[in-house]
Write an enzyme that holds these catalytic residues in place. Structure first.
Site, PDB file in Angstrom:
ATOM      1  N   GLY A 152     -17.287 -18.595  23.973  1.00 14.06           N
ATOM      2  CA  GLY A 152     -18.456 -18.008  24.583  1.00 14.06           C
ATOM      3  C   GLY A 152     -19.110 -17.018  23.635  1.00 14.06           C
ATOM      4  N   CYS A 153     -20.330 -16.612  23.954  1.00 13.17           N
ATOM      5  CA  CYS A 153     -21.049 -15.713  23.047  1.00 13.17           C
ATOM      6  C   CYS A 153     -20.373 -14.342  22.959  1.00 13.17           C
ATOM      7  CB  CYS A 153     -22.496 -15.582  23.476  1.00 13.17           C
ATOM      8  SG  CYS A 153     -22.739 -15.165  25.223  1.00 13.17           S
ATOM      9  N   TYR A 154     -19.996 -13.764  24.102  1.00 11.56           N
ATOM     10  CA  TYR A 154     -19.305 -12.471  24.046  1.00 11.56           C
ATOM     11  C   TYR A 154     -17.970 -12.564  23.311  1.00 11.56           C
ATOM     12  CZ  TYR A 154     -22.515 -10.200  27.393  1.00 11.56           C
ATOM     13  OH  TYR A 154     -23.609  -9.645  28.019  1.00 11.56           O
ATOM     14  N   GLU A 245     -27.111 -10.098  20.853  1.00 10.81           N
ATOM     15  CA  GLU A 245     -25.916  -9.602  21.532  1.00 10.81           C
ATOM     16  C   GLU A 245     -25.255  -8.555  20.644  1.00 10.81           C
ATOM     17  OE1 GLU A 245     -23.761 -12.295  24.159  1.00 10.81           O
ATOM     18  OE2 GLU A 245     -22.151 -12.112  22.705  1.00 10.81           O
TER      19      GLU A 245
END
EC number: 1.2.1.38
Length: 349
Positions: A152-154, A245
């Protein structure tokens, strides 16, 4: 390594943001021919109608997966929502390599998946041979994989910052706090009240407090690196911007280490990683420094609280946090130069 071989690719979930960015990047990859674009709700429509910014590309119209001749596909990029991807991937011929950008194959434990994603896994027989697709830490396994589960991005931003520190015992793994912020595109393209312009604009809001589904993924990988169970305090926030992010990680130092030791440890870990840049002391990473690129910038700072440090990492959530990392994994899986079609520099301003 360079190659003239062409691989025929299908994109599942081609009408979403990650699908669109995958198409944008892959369209300029010398070794990829996009032969199928799959988007059930938009089947029958030309790509230019769904994404006018891609109108200059000569690509097939969107179709359903049942309309695809999978005998003519070598690799599938999957950008479907969680809970949907495993069913579609399970139906693909075994000869088709899969690079999954959903959450369905990231967690190794079936009970953990059921707990956090609200249902039983639809293709548990595929999990034992799935490789976690954090390229910088699993290159060798990715090179031989048939199914790669992109993080995932996080987790991408957090793990790139913390995995080398946990592996090298430079930090203690008790008491890690992660304050994370992401642009609105991270919530996907579907209509949701909290991402309407009037709801998300001109403000900052936390969400998924104590319950975000990326937490077990972060803990899974940090725990494996540390050799023990790890619990992380993680809170994400929605920022009124489209891309970007940034994760600020507050970490306890292992006995005797300093912020300088952490910075040096990260530099050594990523010396041969073209997309991870550990910035110089005093430079503060910002989303503007990586926007539109596959880069991750990491900075380390001494905390005023003794025995702690602050590690900040930033990525573009749609590129390094999804489509760019998927293409990076494609390159590794096919013996190509890791940077192929990902050379673009960040957009600034």
């Amino acid at each position: 390594m360079t190659s003239t071989q062409t691989f025929r690719a299908a994109v599942l979930g081609a009408s979403g943001y990650t699908g669109a960015d995958l198409i944008r990047l892959a369209a300029r990859h010398a070794n990829i021919e996009i032969v199928a674009l799959i988007a059930k709700a938009h089947a029958g429509q030309p790509l230019a109608k769904v994404f006018p910014h891609l109108a200059s590309l000569d690509l097939p119209s969107l179709v359903t997966s049942d309309e695809v001749d999978w005998d003519g596909v070598d690799v599938a990029f999957c950008g479907l929502p969680h809970g949907t991807a495993h069913g579609e991937i399970a139906k693909l011929p075994e000869r088709v390599k899969v690079i999954d950008m959903s959450a369905d194959f990231r967690l190794r434990d079936l009970d953990t998946y059921a707990q956090w994603y609200g249902g039983e896994h639809g293709a548990p027989h595929l999990l034992p041979d799935t490789v976690y697709g954090l390229t910088e830490h699993y290159r060798e396994a990715i090179a031989d994989a048939r199914l790669v589960a992109c993080p995932g991005c996080y987790p991408t931003a957090v793990l790139l910052a913390l995995l080398p520190l946990a592996k090298g015992a430079l930090i203690a793994t008790d008491g890690i706090i992660v304050d994370a912020k992401s642009g609105v595109s991270g919530a996907g393209r579907s209509l949701k009240q909290n991402i309407l312009f009037s709801e998300a604009g001109e403000g900052l809001s936390p969400y998924g407090v104590g319950t975000h589904r990326h937490v077990p993924e972060i803990e899974q990988e940090l725990g494996q690196a540390a050799g023990r169970a790890v619990t992380v305090n993680f809170t994400p926030h929605l920022v009124p911007m489209t891309r970007g992010e940034l994760c600020t990680c507050y970490v306890p130092l292992a006995g005797g280490t300093s912020a300088d030791d952490l910075r040096q440890g990260l530099r050594e870990a990523y010396a041969s990683s073209p997309f991870v840049r550990v910035v110089d002391e005093g430079i503060i990473p910002a989303t503007q420094h990586v926007r539109g690129s596959n880069y991750c910038h990491i900075g380390v700072f001494a905390d005023r609280i003794p025995g702690r440090a602050i590690v900040i990492s930033t990525i573009d959530n749609l590129v390094k946090g999804s489509a760019g990392q998927a293409l990076q994994n494609f390159n590794v899986m096919h013996g190509l130069d890791e940077t192929t079609a990902l050379e673009q520099l960040p957009l600034f301003p």
